[in-house]
Design an enzyme around this catalytic site. Structure first.
Site, mmCIF file in Angstrom:
data_model
loop_
_atom_site.group_PDB
_atom_site.id
_atom_site.type_symbol
_atom_site.label_atom_id
_atom_site.label_comp_id
_atom_site.label_asym_id
_atom_site.label_seq_id
_atom_site.Cartn_x
_atom_site.Cartn_y
_atom_site.Cartn_z
ATOM 1 N N ARG A 48 -34.728 -2.222 -17.895
ATOM 2 C CA ARG A 48 -34.436 -3.646 -18.076
ATOM 3 C C ARG A 48 -32.987 -3.974 -17.742
ATOM 4 O O ARG A 48 -32.561 -5.115 -17.902
ATOM 5 C CB ARG A 48 -34.741 -4.074 -19.508
ATOM 6 C CG ARG A 48 -33.905 -3.393 -20.573
ATOM 7 C CD ARG A 48 -34.233 -3.922 -21.960
ATOM 8 N NE ARG A 48 -33.435 -3.260 -22.986
ATOM 9 C CZ ARG A 48 -33.502 -3.573 -24.279
ATOM 10 N NH1 ARG A 48 -34.330 -4.525 -24.685
ATOM 11 N NH2 ARG A 48 -32.758 -2.926 -25.155
ATOM 12 N N HIS A 175 -36.563 22.297 -20.350
ATOM 13 C CA HIS A 175 -36.048 22.651 -19.027
ATOM 14 C C HIS A 175 -35.600 24.102 -18.928
ATOM 15 O O HIS A 175 -35.526 24.647 -17.819
ATOM 16 C CB HIS A 175 -34.910 21.710 -18.618
ATOM 17 C CG HIS A 175 -33.638 21.887 -19.364
ATOM 18 N ND1 HIS A 175 -33.383 21.282 -20.574
ATOM 19 C CD2 HIS A 175 -32.525 22.614 -19.068
ATOM 20 C CE1 HIS A 175 -32.179 21.609 -20.988
ATOM 21 N NE2 HIS A 175 -31.629 22.420 -20.105
ATOM 22 N N LYS A 179 -35.901 27.548 -15.541
ATOM 23 C CA LYS A 179 -34.775 28.232 -14.919
ATOM 24 C C LYS A 179 -35.229 29.505 -14.196
ATOM 25 O O LYS A 179 -36.094 30.234 -14.677
ATOM 26 C CB LYS A 179 -33.703 28.561 -15.963
ATOM 27 C CG LYS A 179 -32.962 27.323 -16.472
ATOM 28 C CD LYS A 179 -31.893 27.697 -17.476
ATOM 29 C CE LYS A 179 -31.085 26.475 -17.907
ATOM 30 N NZ LYS A 179 -30.235 25.957 -16.822
ATOM 31 N N GLU A 213 -22.179 26.232 -25.563
ATOM 32 C CA GLU A 213 -21.675 25.099 -24.801
ATOM 33 C C GLU A 213 -20.195 24.879 -25.105
ATOM 34 O O GLU A 213 -19.769 25.007 -26.255
ATOM 35 C CB GLU A 213 -22.442 23.819 -25.158
ATOM 36 C CG GLU A 213 -23.934 23.890 -24.897
ATOM 37 C CD GLU A 213 -24.639 22.634 -25.376
ATOM 38 O OE1 GLU A 213 -25.231 22.669 -26.481
ATOM 39 O OE2 GLU A 213 -24.576 21.612 -24.666
ATOM 40 N N ASP A 232 -31.967 20.577 -32.446
ATOM 41 C CA ASP A 232 -31.683 20.259 -31.049
ATOM 42 C C ASP A 232 -31.884 21.442 -30.124
ATOM 43 O O ASP A 232 -32.301 21.264 -28.977
ATOM 44 C CB ASP A 232 -30.243 19.745 -30.927
ATOM 45 C CG ASP A 232 -29.939 19.169 -29.555
ATOM 46 O OD1 ASP A 232 -30.777 18.407 -29.033
ATOM 47 O OD2 ASP A 232 -28.856 19.463 -29.016
ATOM 48 N N HIS A 237 -35.539 25.327 -27.371
ATOM 49 C CA HIS A 237 -35.039 26.231 -26.334
ATOM 50 C C HIS A 237 -35.004 27.697 -26.780
ATOM 51 O O HIS A 237 -35.541 28.585 -26.101
ATOM 52 C CB HIS A 237 -33.616 25.820 -25.915
ATOM 53 C CG HIS A 237 -33.530 24.460 -25.313
ATOM 54 N ND1 HIS A 237 -34.528 23.884 -24.564
ATOM 55 C CD2 HIS A 237 -32.534 23.538 -25.348
ATOM 56 C CE1 HIS A 237 -34.154 22.685 -24.167
ATOM 57 N NE2 HIS A 237 -32.958 22.457 -24.628
ATOM 58 N N LYS A 337 -21.845 24.195 -30.135
ATOM 59 C CA LYS A 337 -21.028 23.331 -29.301
ATOM 60 C C LYS A 337 -19.556 23.656 -29.523
ATOM 61 O O LYS A 337 -19.168 24.197 -30.549
ATOM 62 C CB LYS A 337 -21.299 21.857 -29.629
ATOM 63 C CG LYS A 337 -22.683 21.384 -29.180
ATOM 64 C CD LYS A 337 -22.848 19.901 -29.329
ATOM 65 C CE LYS A 337 -24.174 19.429 -28.741
ATOM 66 N NZ LYS A 337 -24.267 19.648 -27.286
#
Length: 487
Positions: A48, A175, A179, A213, A232, A237, A337
């Site tokens: 939108r 995802h 890999k 990360e 998360d 994962h 993180k």
């Protein structure tokens, strides 16, 4: 991978960050390669935040081009790719707008793929709106994570989506499963007689799986503060990677054979004892520190994060699998993180030889090890001992490398590219089945509940380090250490 399968790829959240950075670049690379996408295939972006197709194409030129083709954009391929793209302006909160989408795609050919690159709160309304205009037939639906906040909310979403789409129409994407090194892990295990006899408790001492990360929460503070690292990263994962590492050989590589074996691993995970959780689970939160010489703020001061937040940005777990192949072998999972490096890897530590005629160096830890690096550079490295040149029997650690970008001259396929092609071509093996997801939530949820009940804050760690010292102490109790600590 040539195909003549026509398709209509409908992308909800067409102006979002995921669409710009991952989905449209992956579709472009498949288009540029030639033969991967049917010439008649169309991409219909739904959003939108653009007035019409012209404004949307301008948006794509500005926001997608920087993320495609590291060696420069082939302008002819880019121009022909843009010709595939149509645009429909829809307010997802207004079900009546979906008649516009129906009219836009009714004459387009092939299977319809609906990719929901939106927040999970929109999954059910979108699916119901699609059904209301008859777009749930001859279709596949792709759901991004997170799929729910806990087992109950995950089941609620799956129940509602399952009333509209059959299980074989639903593609829950992770995802990491797309890999290249993950695919090569399957080839390594099940295509070579060398490793399979060693892939068991008699010869494996421990296994580490790390997804680290350097980045913080960036612009996702509101989302992340209500999610945390366990939801998360671990629930999806890390447990998916664990199940692939530990699974039994499937009788074939068809979708249900592979997913059946992964499910058996998830169901065999030893439940975490709440009374023992402090010894097998470490949660942390980054404080101010430095990443490669640049000062970064504490998590609690990030935009969108509550100042007194107790959300974890780091998790380390000791996991056991209660079956004959893996009984007694610790699996150490870690994610965080603002850590010292961006790396995702699987480390298989084999046991030392039971007796060495060559001296104590042949018995040292790490002499026999397999390291599967998923990012940033995708490699498989086998460590072993060899004699050093010169007098005497002096041993040194050496390694054999498979660096994919050097051995295979053709370009590697990115994870999203592979997975999107699998959706278009109806291949489900690399997508998460509902019973897998439920098994993962059942194992994770007691940890979440215990952390909430204890009301203990996460352990602090400075940004730019490898997390709380307690994560290292947990491995030290088992006579081992994280890979980077040994080096």
């Amino acid at each position: 991978m040539e195909t003549d399968s026509s398709f209509t790829f409908v992308l909800f959240g067409g102006t979002g960050d995921l669409s710009m950075r991952k989905i449209l670049p992956a579709l472009f690379e498949a288009h540029r390669a030639g033969g991967m996408l049917a010439d008649s295939g169309k991409i219909v972006a739904v959003a939108r935040h653009a007035a019409d197709r012209g404004e949307y194409i301008q948006w794509v030129n500005e926001h997608v081009k920087p993320h495609v083709s590291k060696n420069g954009v082939d302008e002819a391929a880019w121009s022909s790719f843009l010709e595939r793209i149509e645009f429909v302006k829809i307010d997802l909160g207004n079900p009546e707008d979906f008649a516009l989408l129906r009219d836009a795609v009714k004459d387009l050919p092939g299977i319809r793929v609906f990719y929901l690159a939106t927040g999970p709160s929109l999954f059910v309304p979108i699916c119901r709106a699609l059904a209301s205009v008859g777009l749930n037939e001859n279709a596949r639906i792709v759901l991004e994570k997170p799929l729910g906040y806990d087992l109950k909310s995950s089941n609620a979403i799956n129940d509602a989506v399952g009333e509209i789409f059959a299980e074989e129409q639903i593609y829950r994407i992770d995802h990491y499963l797309g890999k290249e090194p993950v695919q090569n892990l399957l080839a390594l295990r099940f295509g070579n007689a060398l490793f399979e006899p060693l892939w068991r408790r008699e010869w494996v001492e421990s296994i580490q799986i790390t997804i680290a990360e350097e980045l913080g929460v960036e612009a996702r503070g509101d989302f992340y503060d209500n999610t945390g690292a366990l939801r998360d990263m671990v629930q999806n994962h890390l447990l998916q990677l664990l199940s692939i590492v530990a699974m039994e050989p499937p009788h074939s590589m068809d979708s249900d054979s592979v997913r059946d074996e992964k499910l058996r691993v998830l169901r065999a995970l030893k439940p975490i004892d709440p009374l023992n959780i402090g010894k097998v689970a470490v949660r942390g939160q980054y404080h101010a520190g430095g990443i490669r010489g640049t000062a970064v703020p504490a998590y609690a001061t990030e935009p969108g994060v509550k100042p007194n937040s107790t959300t974890e940005t780091f998790v380390a777990l000791k996991v056991e699998i209660e079956n004959w192949r893996w009984a007694g072998v610790p699996f150490f999972l870690r994610t965080g993180k603002r850590l010292a490096d961006r790396v995702a890897e699987i480390v298989v530590n084999f046991r030392a030889v039971p007796h060495s005629a060559l001296g104590v160096s042949a018995l040292r830890a790490g002499a026999n090890r397999l390291v599967i690096r998923l990012q940033p550079n995708e490699t498989i490295r086998l460590y072993c001992l060899a004699k050093q040149p010169g007098e005497g029997m002096n041993l040194a650690s050496v390694h054999l490398d498979l660096a994919f970008d050097q051995f295979f001259r053709e370009g590697q396929m990115e994870a999203y590219q592979r997975l999107l092609l699998d959706v278009i071509n109806g291949r489900l093996a690399l997508f998460v089945r509902r019973d897998e997801q439920e098994a993962a939530w059942r194992w994770v949820e007691p940890i979440l509940n215990e952390w909430k009940a204890s009301n203990k804050p996460p352990k602090p760690y400075a940004a730019g380090t490898w997390g709380p010292a307690a994560a290292s102490a947990m491995l030290a109790q088992h006579g081992t250490c994280w890979l980077e600590e040994e080096n």
